[in-house]
Scaffold this active site. Structure first.
Site, PDB file in Angstrom:
ATOM      1  N   ASN A 136       0.887  -1.263   0.100  1.00 47.09           N
ATOM      2  CA  ASN A 136       0.063  -0.061  -0.042  1.00 47.09           C
ATOM      3  C   ASN A 136       0.838   1.203   0.123  1.00 47.09           C
ATOM      4  O   ASN A 136       1.493   1.526   0.864  1.00 47.09           O
ATOM      5  CB  ASN A 136      -0.872  -0.018   1.161  1.00 47.09           C
ATOM      6  N   ASP A 157      -0.736  -3.649  10.250  1.00 47.07           N
ATOM      7  CA  ASP A 157      -2.378  -4.415   9.881  1.00 47.07           C
ATOM      8  C   ASP A 157      -3.182  -3.363  10.555  1.00 47.07           C
ATOM      9  O   ASP A 157      -2.908  -3.114  11.858  1.00 47.07           O
ATOM     10  CB  ASP A 157      -2.485  -5.546  10.182  1.00 47.07           C
ATOM     11  N   SER A 158      -3.883  -2.596   9.826  1.00 41.81           N
ATOM     12  CA  SER A 158      -4.798  -1.593  10.507  1.00 41.81           C
ATOM     13  C   SER A 158      -6.264  -1.717   9.605  1.00 41.81           C
ATOM     14  O   SER A 158      -6.495  -2.418   8.815  1.00 41.81           O
ATOM     15  CB  SER A 158      -4.211  -0.270  10.195  1.00 41.81           C
ATOM     16  N   PHE A 206      -5.236   8.250   2.816  1.00 37.52           N
ATOM     17  CA  PHE A 206      -5.612   7.090   2.060  1.00 37.52           C
ATOM     18  C   PHE A 206      -6.724   6.289   2.626  1.00 37.52           C
ATOM     19  O   PHE A 206      -6.962   6.696   3.820  1.00 37.52           O
ATOM     20  CB  PHE A 206      -4.307   6.388   1.414  1.00 37.52           C
ATOM     21  N   TYR A 236      -9.932   5.018   4.222  1.00 32.05           N
ATOM     22  CA  TYR A 236     -11.020   5.449   4.682  1.00 32.05           C
ATOM     23  C   TYR A 236     -10.777   6.857   5.424  1.00 32.05           C
ATOM     24  O   TYR A 236     -11.788   7.470   5.914  1.00 32.05           O
ATOM     25  CB  TYR A 236     -11.513   4.710   5.779  1.00 32.05           C
ATOM     26  N   ASP A 237      -9.785   7.458   5.267  1.00 31.94           N
ATOM     27  CA  ASP A 237      -9.299   8.759   5.969  1.00 31.94           C
ATOM     28  C   ASP A 237     -10.275   9.760   5.692  1.00 31.94           C
ATOM     29  O   ASP A 237     -10.568  10.588   6.591  1.00 31.94           O
ATOM     30  CB  ASP A 237      -7.784   9.222   5.433  1.00 31.94           C
ATOM     31  N   HIS A 290      -3.754   6.700  14.681  1.00 33.13           N
ATOM     32  CA  HIS A 290      -3.427   5.192  15.311  1.00 33.13           C
ATOM     33  C   HIS A 290      -2.218   4.734  14.951  1.00 33.13           C
ATOM     34  O   HIS A 290      -1.461   3.975  15.791  1.00 33.13           O
ATOM     35  CB  HIS A 290      -4.374   4.530  14.602  1.00 33.13           C
TER      36      HIS A 290
END
Length: 209
Positions: A25, A84-85, A168, A170-171, A196
């Site tokens: 990503n 991983d988020s 990027f 869902y921001d 986060h």
């Protein structure tokens, strides 16, 4: 972490030098590289090394981050850092959560993913909660299989329509608590200071750098 004798095991330190960012990503790679900048770390993306993307079979954010970091470290022979988020929406029982990237489909269409989230919340009725939070797990792995893991979280609310072109994923539909703008409207440096990912990264730096 304790051994069989109840003694604390030392957390392994990360030395300056090359570090694989185990993500394909580009947004995540940019954010992590920016956070690593001051520490003498030379970030290399997994994509630039043609490393495969493993199937994320873990049942927690940390499990998936560890899986990705361990594979990248094993294949590259270098230390590797994986993230991983995901976005967890209260009205959707925590979804999309671990499946946040998969909601965007094979083309990584996060415009579609945000619409799916919003449609799901709207389907719960006019009183549905708009509360949400982002979680980020970071796992740092070495080629010998040693792993250190950290997790950060930030709470906020969903906004619609999406706002802003920064960030990027869902921001653009997430507004952190005590802020009047979305992550998508926020200057990247401001987001890096309180996201986060930044919270997880603070723990990592304090422990291993």
């Amino acid at each position: 972490m304790s051994d069989d004798f109840g003694q604390e095991q030392a957390i392994r330190k990360l030395k300056p030098g090359r570090l694989v960012i185990a993500s394909h990503n580009p947004g995540k790679v940019r954010e992590i590289a920016a956070l690593l900048g001051p520490y003498g770390i030379e970030p290399i993306s997994a994509a630039s090394l043609d490393l495969p993307e493993p199937e994320e079979t873990g049942t927690t954010f940390i499990a998936n981050a560890e899986l990705k970091a361990m594979q990248a470290a094993d294949l590259s022979g270098l230390p590797a850092l994986a993230d991983d988020s995901g976005l967890c929406v209260e009205a959707l029982g925590g979804d999309p959560g671990l499946f946040s990237a998969r909601w965007a489909g094979p083309t990584k269409d996060f415009g579609m993913a945000m619409q799916l989230v919003w449609d799901g919340v709207q389907a719960k009725g006019p009183d549905a909660s708009h509360s949400a939070h982002f979680v980020c797990a970071l796992a740092l792995a070495w080629p010998d299989g040693h792993v250190e893991a950290f997790e950060g979280r930030i709470d906020g609310t969903l906004v619609w329509p999406p706002r802003g072109q920064n960030g990027f994923g869902y921001d653009a539909m997430f507004q952190p608590l005590d802020h009047a703008i979305s992550f998508g409207e926020m200057d990247p440096d401001a987001k890096h200071a309180m996201s986060h990912r930044a919270k997880a990264f603070e723990q990592l730096v304090a422990a291993v750098i």
